[in-house]
Design a protein around this motif. Structure first.
Motif, PDB file in Angstrom:
ATOM      1  N   TYR A   1      57.866   4.650 -23.012  1.00  0.00           N
ATOM      2  CA  TYR A   1      57.645   5.884 -22.266  1.00  0.00           C
ATOM      3  C   TYR A   1      56.161   6.007 -21.994  1.00  0.00           C
ATOM      4  CZ  TYR A   1      62.312   7.023 -23.815  1.00  0.00           C
ATOM      5  OH  TYR A   1      63.655   6.997 -24.036  1.00  0.00           O
ATOM      6  N   ILE A   2      55.805   6.554 -20.861  1.00  0.00           N
ATOM      7  CA  ILE A   2      54.401   6.745 -20.518  1.00  0.00           C
ATOM      8  C   ILE A   2      54.122   8.236 -20.444  1.00  0.00           C
ATOM      9  CG2 ILE A   2      52.600   6.356 -18.797  1.00  0.00           C
ATOM     10  CD1 ILE A   2      54.078   3.778 -18.043  1.00  0.00           C
ATOM     11  N   LEU A   3      53.106   8.661 -21.193  1.00  0.00           N
ATOM     12  CA  LEU A   3      52.688  10.062 -21.211  1.00  0.00           C
ATOM     13  C   LEU A   3      51.422  10.198 -20.375  1.00  0.00           C
ATOM     14  CD1 LEU A   3      52.839  12.954 -22.493  1.00  0.00           C
ATOM     15  CD2 LEU A   3      51.299  12.074 -24.244  1.00  0.00           C
ATOM     16  N   THR A   4      51.472  11.048 -19.389  1.00  0.00           N
ATOM     17  CA  THR A   4      50.257  11.451 -18.692  1.00  0.00           C
ATOM     18  C   THR A   4      50.106  12.929 -18.997  1.00  0.00           C
ATOM     19  OG1 THR A   4      51.412  12.027 -16.653  1.00  0.00           O
ATOM     20  CG2 THR A   4      50.606   9.767 -16.843  1.00  0.00           C
ATOM     21  N   HIS A   5      48.957  13.442 -18.838  1.00  0.00           N
ATOM     22  CA  HIS A   5      48.736  14.814 -19.281  1.00  0.00           C
ATOM     23  C   HIS A   5      49.141  15.840 -18.242  1.00  0.00           C
ATOM     24  CE1 HIS A   5      47.322  13.533 -23.090  1.00  0.00           C
ATOM     25  NE2 HIS A   5      46.785  12.524 -22.445  1.00  0.00           N
ATOM     26  N   THR A   6      50.024  15.433 -17.333  1.00  0.00           N
ATOM     27  CA  THR A   6      50.612  16.407 -16.422  1.00  0.00           C
ATOM     28  C   THR A   6      51.748  17.146 -17.115  1.00  0.00           C
ATOM     29  OG1 THR A   6      52.110  14.745 -15.508  1.00  0.00           O
ATOM     30  CG2 THR A   6      50.019  15.103 -14.354  1.00  0.00           C
ATOM     31  N   ARG A   7      52.233  16.575 -18.215  1.00  0.00           N
ATOM     32  CA  ARG A   7      53.255  17.247 -19.024  1.00  0.00           C
ATOM     33  C   ARG A   7      52.604  17.646 -20.338  1.00  0.00           C
ATOM     34  NH1 ARG A   7      59.038  14.654 -19.145  1.00  0.00           N
ATOM     35  NH2 ARG A   7      59.407  16.807 -19.683  1.00  0.00           N
TER      36      ARG A   7
ATOM     37  N   ARG B   1      60.774   3.256 -30.727  1.00  0.00           N
ATOM     38  CA  ARG B   1      60.387   3.438 -29.329  1.00  0.00           C
ATOM     39  C   ARG B   1      58.867   3.487 -29.238  1.00  0.00           C
ATOM     40  NH1 ARG B   1      65.047   6.346 -26.286  1.00  0.00           N
ATOM     41  NH2 ARG B   1      66.692   4.914 -26.931  1.00  0.00           N
ATOM     42  N   VAL B   2      58.345   3.240 -28.045  1.00  0.00           N
ATOM     43  CA  VAL B   2      56.894   3.203 -27.831  1.00  0.00           C
ATOM     44  C   VAL B   2      56.510   4.223 -26.767  1.00  0.00           C
ATOM     45  CG1 VAL B   2      54.944   1.777 -27.101  1.00  0.00           C
ATOM     46  CG2 VAL B   2      56.798   0.751 -28.431  1.00  0.00           C
ATOM     47  N   LEU B   3      55.486   4.992 -27.064  1.00  0.00           N
ATOM     48  CA  LEU B   3      54.906   5.939 -26.117  1.00  0.00           C
ATOM     49  C   LEU B   3      53.538   5.405 -25.719  1.00  0.00           C
ATOM     50  CD1 LEU B   3      54.806   8.783 -24.741  1.00  0.00           C
ATOM     51  CD2 LEU B   3      53.644   9.550 -26.815  1.00  0.00           C
ATOM     52  N   VAL B   4      53.288   5.216 -24.429  1.00  0.00           N
ATOM     53  CA  VAL B   4      51.978   4.819 -23.924  1.00  0.00           C
ATOM     54  C   VAL B   4      51.296   6.082 -23.424  1.00  0.00           C
ATOM     55  CG1 VAL B   4      50.721   3.436 -22.241  1.00  0.00           C
ATOM     56  CG2 VAL B   4      52.795   2.521 -23.293  1.00  0.00           C
ATOM     57  N   ASP B   5      50.175   6.416 -24.053  1.00  0.00           N
ATOM     58  CA  ASP B   5      49.434   7.631 -23.711  1.00  0.00           C
ATOM     59  C   ASP B   5      48.239   7.251 -22.840  1.00  0.00           C
ATOM     60  OD1 ASP B   5      48.154  10.062 -23.597  1.00  0.00           O
ATOM     61  OD2 ASP B   5      47.952  10.301 -25.773  1.00  0.00           O
ATOM     62  N   LEU B   6      48.391   7.452 -21.511  1.00  0.00           N
ATOM     63  CA  LEU B   6      47.311   7.141 -20.573  1.00  0.00           C
ATOM     64  C   LEU B   6      46.278   8.251 -20.595  1.00  0.00           C
ATOM     65  CD1 LEU B   6      49.451   5.902 -17.560  1.00  0.00           C
ATOM     66  CD2 LEU B   6      48.298   4.518 -19.291  1.00  0.00           C
ATOM     67  N   ALA B   7      45.012   7.868 -20.591  1.00  0.00           N
ATOM     68  CA  ALA B   7      43.909   8.830 -20.701  1.00  0.00           C
ATOM     69  C   ALA B   7      44.066   9.626 -21.990  1.00  0.00           C
ATOM     70  CB  ALA B   7      43.838   9.739 -19.478  1.00  0.00           C
ATOM     71  N   CYS B   8      44.251   8.902 -23.083  1.00  0.00           N
ATOM     72  CA  CYS B   8      44.580   9.524 -24.380  1.00  0.00           C
ATOM     73  C   CYS B   8      43.450  10.343 -24.979  1.00  0.00           C
ATOM     74  CB  CYS B   8      45.009   8.456 -25.377  1.00  0.00           C
ATOM     75  SG  CYS B   8      43.692   7.317 -25.866  1.00  0.00           S
ATOM     76  N   GLY B   9      42.221  10.090 -24.549  1.00  0.00           N
ATOM     77  CA  GLY B   9      41.107  10.827 -25.142  1.00  0.00           C
ATOM     78  C   GLY B   9      41.059  10.587 -26.640  1.00  0.00           C
ATOM     79  N   ARG B  10      41.034  11.641 -27.403  1.00  0.00           N
ATOM     80  CA  ARG B  10      40.960  11.527 -28.869  1.00  0.00           C
ATOM     81  C   ARG B  10      42.330  11.403 -29.516  1.00  0.00           C
ATOM     82  NH1 ARG B  10      36.280  16.061 -29.732  1.00  0.00           N
ATOM     83  NH2 ARG B  10      34.682  14.917 -28.596  1.00  0.00           N
TER      84      ARG B  10
ATOM     85  N   GLY C   1      58.412   9.994 -34.720  1.00  0.00           N
ATOM     86  CA  GLY C   1      58.513   8.713 -35.426  1.00  0.00           C
ATOM     87  C   GLY C   1      58.294   7.506 -34.534  1.00  0.00           C
ATOM     88  N   CYS C   2      57.998   7.737 -33.247  1.00  0.00           N
ATOM     89  CA  CYS C   2      57.758   6.613 -32.328  1.00  0.00           C
ATOM     90  C   CYS C   2      56.376   6.015 -32.585  1.00  0.00           C
ATOM     91  CB  CYS C   2      57.872   7.065 -30.877  1.00  0.00           C
ATOM     92  SG  CYS C   2      56.468   8.035 -30.274  1.00  0.00           S
ATOM     93  N   ARG C   3      56.127   4.872 -31.992  1.00  0.00           N
ATOM     94  CA  ARG C   3      54.813   4.237 -32.018  1.00  0.00           C
ATOM     95  C   ARG C   3      54.069   4.683 -30.765  1.00  0.00           C
ATOM     96  NH1 ARG C   3      53.438  -1.451 -30.175  1.00  0.00           N
ATOM     97  NH2 ARG C   3      51.262  -1.600 -30.786  1.00  0.00           N
ATOM     98  N   VAL C   4      52.777   4.952 -30.889  1.00  0.00           N
ATOM     99  CA  VAL C   4      51.992   5.360 -29.722  1.00  0.00           C
ATOM    100  C   VAL C   4      50.894   4.338 -29.462  1.00  0.00           C
ATOM    101  CG1 VAL C   4      50.387   6.854 -31.012  1.00  0.00           C
ATOM    102  CG2 VAL C   4      50.778   7.283 -28.605  1.00  0.00           C
ATOM    103  N   VAL C   5      50.698   4.023 -28.193  1.00  0.00           N
ATOM    104  CA  VAL C   5      49.615   3.153 -27.748  1.00  0.00           C
ATOM    105  C   VAL C   5      48.748   3.985 -26.820  1.00  0.00           C
ATOM    106  CG1 VAL C   5      49.011   1.074 -26.446  1.00  0.00           C
ATOM    107  CG2 VAL C   5      51.048   1.085 -27.911  1.00  0.00           C
ATOM    108  N   GLY C   6      47.486   4.179 -27.199  1.00  0.00           N
ATOM    109  CA  GLY C   6      46.579   4.987 -26.403  1.00  0.00           C
ATOM    110  C   GLY C   6      45.693   4.138 -25.514  1.00  0.00           C
TER     111      GLY C   6
END
Length: 76
Positions: free
Chosen positions: A3-9, A26-35, A47-52
């Motif tokens: 899944y891809i997270l953008t900060h529009t949500r 599951r994997v969450l890709v956080d684009l423009a993750c900042g901190r 409990g998912c894995r996040v990639v920033g």
């Protein structure tokens, strides 16, 4: 599944990842993750894995430190 997270949500809109059906394995890709704020919180709740991904090396290092402090890894 990735899944891809953008900060529009916002975190509220995703209900901590439940609206995205995120869970362990599951994997969450956080684009423009900042901190790492949103992505780390969703990972903590679901409990998912996040990639920033961010253009700022300083922000990425801060997110890694936050992830390690939360027990979420913080590797490359």
């Amino acid at each position: 599944m990735i899944y891809i997270l953008t900060h529009t949500r916002s975190l509220h809109q995703t209900r901590g990842g439940s609206a995205l059906d995120l869970r362990a394995g599951r994997v969450l890709v956080d684009l423009a993750c900042g901190r790492g704020g949103y992505g780390l919180e969703i990972a903590r709740r679901s409990g998912c894995r996040v990639v920033g991904i961010d253009f700022s090396r300083v922000a990425i290092e801060h997110a890694r430190r936050r992830a390690r402090a939360l027990g979420a890894g913080g590797s490359s």
